[in-house]
Design an enzyme around this catalytic site. Structure first.
Site, short mmCIF file in Angstrom:
data_model
loop_
_atom_site.label_atom_id
_atom_site.label_comp_id
_atom_site.label_asym_id
_atom_site.label_seq_id
_atom_site.Cartn_x
_atom_site.Cartn_y
_atom_site.Cartn_z
N GLY A 43 45.34 28.28 37.70
CA GLY A 43 45.53 28.17 39.13
C GLY A 43 46.87 28.60 39.69
N LYS B 79 45.53 42.86 36.76
CA LYS B 79 46.20 43.01 35.47
C LYS B 79 45.59 44.16 34.69
CE LYS B 79 47.13 39.36 32.96
NZ LYS B 79 46.90 38.16 32.11
N ASP C 140 31.21 33.20 35.74
CA ASP C 140 31.58 34.39 34.97
C ASP C 140 31.52 35.57 35.94
OD1 ASP C 140 31.85 36.58 33.34
OD2 ASP C 140 30.28 36.00 31.93
N ASP D 135 43.79 38.36 37.72
CA ASP D 135 44.65 38.19 36.55
C ASP D 135 43.78 37.99 35.31
OD1 ASP D 135 47.22 38.18 35.49
OD2 ASP D 135 47.39 36.00 35.52
N ASP E 185 36.47 31.32 37.97
CA ASP E 185 36.88 31.50 36.58
C ASP E 185 35.79 30.95 35.68
OD1 ASP E 185 39.89 32.04 35.17
OD2 ASP E 185 38.43 31.01 33.91
N TRP F 43 48.15 31.59 40.38
CA TRP F 43 48.04 32.58 41.45
C TRP F 43 47.42 31.96 42.70
CZ3 TRP F 43 47.00 38.41 40.49
CH2 TRP F 43 47.99 38.92 39.64
#
Length: 235
Positions: free
Chosen positions: A76, A179, A115, A139, A99, A78
């Site tokens: 958490g 990312k 997912d 991320d 997530d 971000w």
């Protein structure tokens, strides 16, 4: 305890029981990481918070009143930064987070344990957003196999999926940050991003470990290019 090359005290971990070398090295790195210590002092859930802080301090894409989608949000860090900067706790902005793992509540953040690669996830995210997003940030990192080529393909696939979702939900002028690893986003993805966004670049914040191949691709100024389905030819 010993000093490192900068003169700072360094914590070393003595192997106890059946602790693996990799676990010992990871624990030592955590104990000696200044960002880990700072995150605890500042109340952030992970050191990753400082990566987003640094990127946004320079490029200013998290603004009051915006709607943000955080992909791969747990634990958490971000989401905490985004919520504060867009004013989500007092209702000015909105942060939607997903997530695979559970994530504790964060004021102003709506979370779903999903997912992202599940076929139903994009529609669920759109429903949670209740409209378009101003920022899509990811991320996410794929689970590694130890096989470099396979891992790279998984990482690229994950980023491409996030970018595809961003192109479907972003409002004109929106931002996508994700990312990537090693050489950054691959050529195909960069071509797509440069087509759809006014500015595209790779950034490596100071909070990203020097020995890590981690980088971030930042795409700003979404042009609102519609996705055109392939034409079918009637025979």
């Amino acid at each position: 305890m010993a000093k490192d090359t900068t003169g700072r005290m360094r914590v070393t971990v003595k192997s106890a029981g059946r602790m693996k070398l990799s676990s010992k090295l990871w624990l030592e790195r955590q104990l000696n990481d200044p960002y880990v210590a700072q995150a605890k002092r500042d109340g952030y859930r992970s050191r990753a918070a400082y990566k987003l802080l640094e990127i946004d301090d320079k490029y200013h894409f998290l603004k009051s009143g915006l709607a943000v989608a955080d992909l791969g949000a747990a634990p958490g860090g971000w989401s905490q930064i985004a919520a504060k900067r867009v004013g989500a706790p007092d209702g000015r902005g909105k942060v939607i987070a997903i997530d695979l793992l559970e994530m504790g509540e964060i004021p102003g953040v709506t979370f779903a344990q999903l997912d992202f690669l599940d076929d139903a996830a994009p529609d669920r995210l759109r429903e949670m957003l209740g409209g378009g997003a101003d920022v899509v940030m990811s991320d996410m990192a794929a689970n590694t196999t130890g096989h470099r080529k396979t891992d790279q393909l998984r990482i690229v696939g994950l980023v491409e999926s996030a970018a595809q979702f961003a192109s479907e939900v972003l409002k004109p002028g929106g931002t996508f940050v994700a990312k990537v690893f090693q050489s950054g986003a691959d050529a195909t993805l960069m071509t797509q991003l440069k087509r759809d966004f006014a500015t595209v670049k790779h950034v490596k914040p100071a909070a990203s470990r020097k020995d890590s191949s981690e980088r971030y691709v930042l795409a700003m100024g979404f042009r609102g290019v519609p996705i055109v389905a392939p034409e079918t030819v009637d025979e």
